[in-house]
Design an enzyme around this catalytic site. Structure first.
Site, mmCIF file in Angstrom:
data_model
loop_
_atom_site.group_PDB
_atom_site.id
_atom_site.type_symbol
_atom_site.label_atom_id
_atom_site.label_comp_id
_atom_site.label_asym_id
_atom_site.label_seq_id
_atom_site.Cartn_x
_atom_site.Cartn_y
_atom_site.Cartn_z
ATOM 1 N N ASP A 204 6.283 -3.434 1.394
ATOM 2 C CA ASP A 204 6.527 -4.852 1.144
ATOM 3 C C ASP A 204 6.067 -5.242 -0.262
ATOM 4 O OD1 ASP A 204 7.213 -7.465 2.487
ATOM 5 O OD2 ASP A 204 5.168 -7.949 1.899
ATOM 6 N N GLU A 252 1.648 15.760 1.968
ATOM 7 C CA GLU A 252 0.794 16.633 2.789
ATOM 8 C C GLU A 252 1.419 16.846 4.168
ATOM 9 O OE1 GLU A 252 -3.069 14.838 2.951
ATOM 10 O OE2 GLU A 252 -3.294 15.001 0.767
#
Ligand code: NOJ
Length: 537
Positions: A204, A252
């Site tokens: 956002d 990751e």
């Protein structure tokens, strides 16, 4: 061959505004079990992913974008266990999940903001937000004359000579992104959801985290001239340091988590948000802002494909979301009409061309679904929903309405709970009422009235998504020369998309017709209609 980790590059992502999607509990507020019960609808529609707007605990000062706790579920919407069940159901249906992250601000009920208020001026607790002493002998004047997105000042006094910054509503205090706690806490939030199986994030106001509040502060009038990274709180270059850190975290995971930036920045500034070292993809709202016009569409597409290529990303296409007038209604108004004035007239002035609006909306949707890149759909557009323009003032919830003193009608008209059935309480939204009043015409457009009905908007979307899945290939497009009121292109594999935006009917391209957004006239493509044709092998 597309790699599994590249699923987002040409995905159809369906936005769910959870409080208005499906309610299982009967309290009038949509919830996670409601969403889970509608996974078959999403699977039959054929979407690749769901983007879930905020479902976190919130006082709803801004429809959930005022987040009390970013690592929990609003008890009215569900529980973490119900979240897990929903993720499982989506994944079992082959649908990915993208959740909204709101990093510019928390809510004023967030525990860190409450501590900051209690701790007083000069305390370390206040440093996590943006507190400033007011001007005047006793700090009685705001630090600057800057105006907030929803109206009024960006500064709110706290009664001890200090004011805090809120770019949106006063219930949404801005974080201080120079503070290590703020950075660390957001990394924890991202991990929390990624570990729970979330596939990606919608960020956002991704362009507003970094701020320069060095004195003297410029005036509101001066802010407008500060462009290309020089603005005090929009689109500063340092914001990308945050996303480089996030990207390390995303990578990751296997597959890497994806992200898309909501950043209302000029097109030439979008690439860094969308780069593989940053969030990876960025919204462009250019088509949503463009007139229904062949040249406008062609220009926007050409520019954005080039920007996406430059960024190493794929483009995004959006016609509707929870912040704008639904496109079936926008296209029902004359080009350039003042949408807010139209909403204030309860949708009467000008009188909308409802049938034409829907015809153009379907044509534009078929057009963007044929483009290279990802398409973001907004709940209810698959039913051809128009804006509910005549919501009574007493029911409006949007802070835009409240803070503009009734000058801006706001965004509630696209957030009315969905009609699933023609009969029953709240048109099948749930066993009780709906938190915004639904109009009687919802009975005609409810999902059960369109299911299996040839020519319905729902069946048209299903067909379009199925064909797109079958035809989608490399992210390339070649424009075809056409009369001025037509825009057309081919994709690799002989897939041609042609849209007649308003003028004489034109011939179908050669090949097999696989999709038409409306009826053809005498075998030709009439105005406000899009067709897909596949070259005969
Ligand atoms: C953008 C969101 O889409 C909108 O709904 C919200 O009001 C603002 N950001 C503030 O969070």
């Amino acid at each position: 061959m597309t790699q599994p980790q590249d699923w987002w590059r040409q995905a159809v992502v369906y936005q769910v505004y959870p409080r208005s999607f499906a309610d299982s509990g009967g309290d009038g507020i949509g919830d996670l079990p409601g969403l889970t019960s509608r996974v078959p609808h999403l699977a039959a529609l054929g979407v690749d992913a769901v983007w879930l707007s905020p479902f976190y605990p919130s006082a709803l000062a801004d429809g959930g974008y005022d987040v009390d706790d970013h690592r929990d579920v609003d008890p009215r919407i569900g529980t973490l266990e119900q979240f897990d069940v929903m993720v499982e159901a989506l994944h079992a249906a082959g649908i990915k999940l993208v959740v909204d992250i709101v990093p510019n601000h928390s809510s004023n009920r967030h525990v860190w903001f409450q501590r900051a208020l209690a701790a007083g001026p000069g305390s370390p607790e206040r440093e996590r937000y943006v507190f400033r002493r007011g001007r005047g002998a006793d700090g009685e004047l705001p630090p600057s004359d800057w105006t907030a997105m929803f109206g009024g000042s960006v500064w709110e006094p706290v009664g001890d000579g200090e004011w805090y910054l809120h770019l949106f509503a006063p219930e949404q205090p801005d974080w201080n992104w120079n503070h290590p706690d703020v950075r660390e806490d957001h990394l924890q939030t991202l991990r929390f959801w990624a570990d729970r199986g979330v596939d990606g994030f919608r960020i956002d106001v991704a362009n507003s985290l970094a701020k320069d509040l060095t004195e003297p502060l410029p005036s509101q009038a001066e802010l407008a001239d500060l462009v290309d990274g020089a603005h005090r709180f929009f689109d500063r270059d340092e914001v990308h340091d945050v996303y480089v850190e996030w990207r390390t975290l995303f990578d990751e995971y296997d597959p890497p988590r994806t992200a898309v930036a909501e950043a209302w920045v000029p097109a030439h500034r979008r690439a860094r948000y969308a780069s593989p070292e940053g969030l990876g993809q960025a919204f462009n709202f250019d088509l949503l802002l463009a007139d229904f016009d062949a040249d406008a569409f062609r220009t926007v597409v050409t520019e954005n494909l080039a920007f996406a290529r430059e960024a190493g990303s794929s483009s995004t296409w959006v016609l509707s979301n929870h912040d704008v007038v639904r496109h079936a209604s926008r296209y029902a108004l004359p080009a350039g009409a003042d949408q807010n004035a139209w909403l204030l007239s309860a949708g009467k002035d000008p009188e909308p061309d409802t049938a034409g609006g829907l015809r153009r909306a379907r044509a534009a949707t078929a057009f963007i679904l044929a483009l290279p890149g990802s398409t973001y759909l907004y709940q209810g557009e698959e039913l051809g929903l128009a804006e509910v323009a005549d919501l009574p003032a007493a029911d409006l919830q949007d802070p835009t309405w409240l803070r503009s003193g009734g000058e801006q009608k706001g965004r509630d008209g696209c957030r009315v709970p969905l009609p699933w059935t023609a009969a029953g309480p709240s048109y099948g939204f749930g066993p009780g009422g709906a938190h915004l009043p639904q109009p009687s015409w919802f009975a005609d457009v409810a999902a059960d009235q369109q299911d299996g009905v040839a020519g319905s908007t729902l069946e048209f979307y299903r067909k379009a998504l199925a064909e797109r899945r079958r035809l989608q290939g490399a992210e390339e497009l070649t424009w075809i020369e056409t009369p001025p009121h037509v825009v057309a292109f081919t994709r690799p594999g002989g897939w041609t998309c042609l849209m007649n935006v308003g003028g004489e009917p034109v011939d179908l391209p050669a090949g097999q017709l696989v999709l038409a957004s409306g009826d053809l006239t005498g075998g030709r493509v009439p105005r406000d209609t899009t067709v897909w044709v596949v070259a005969n092998a």
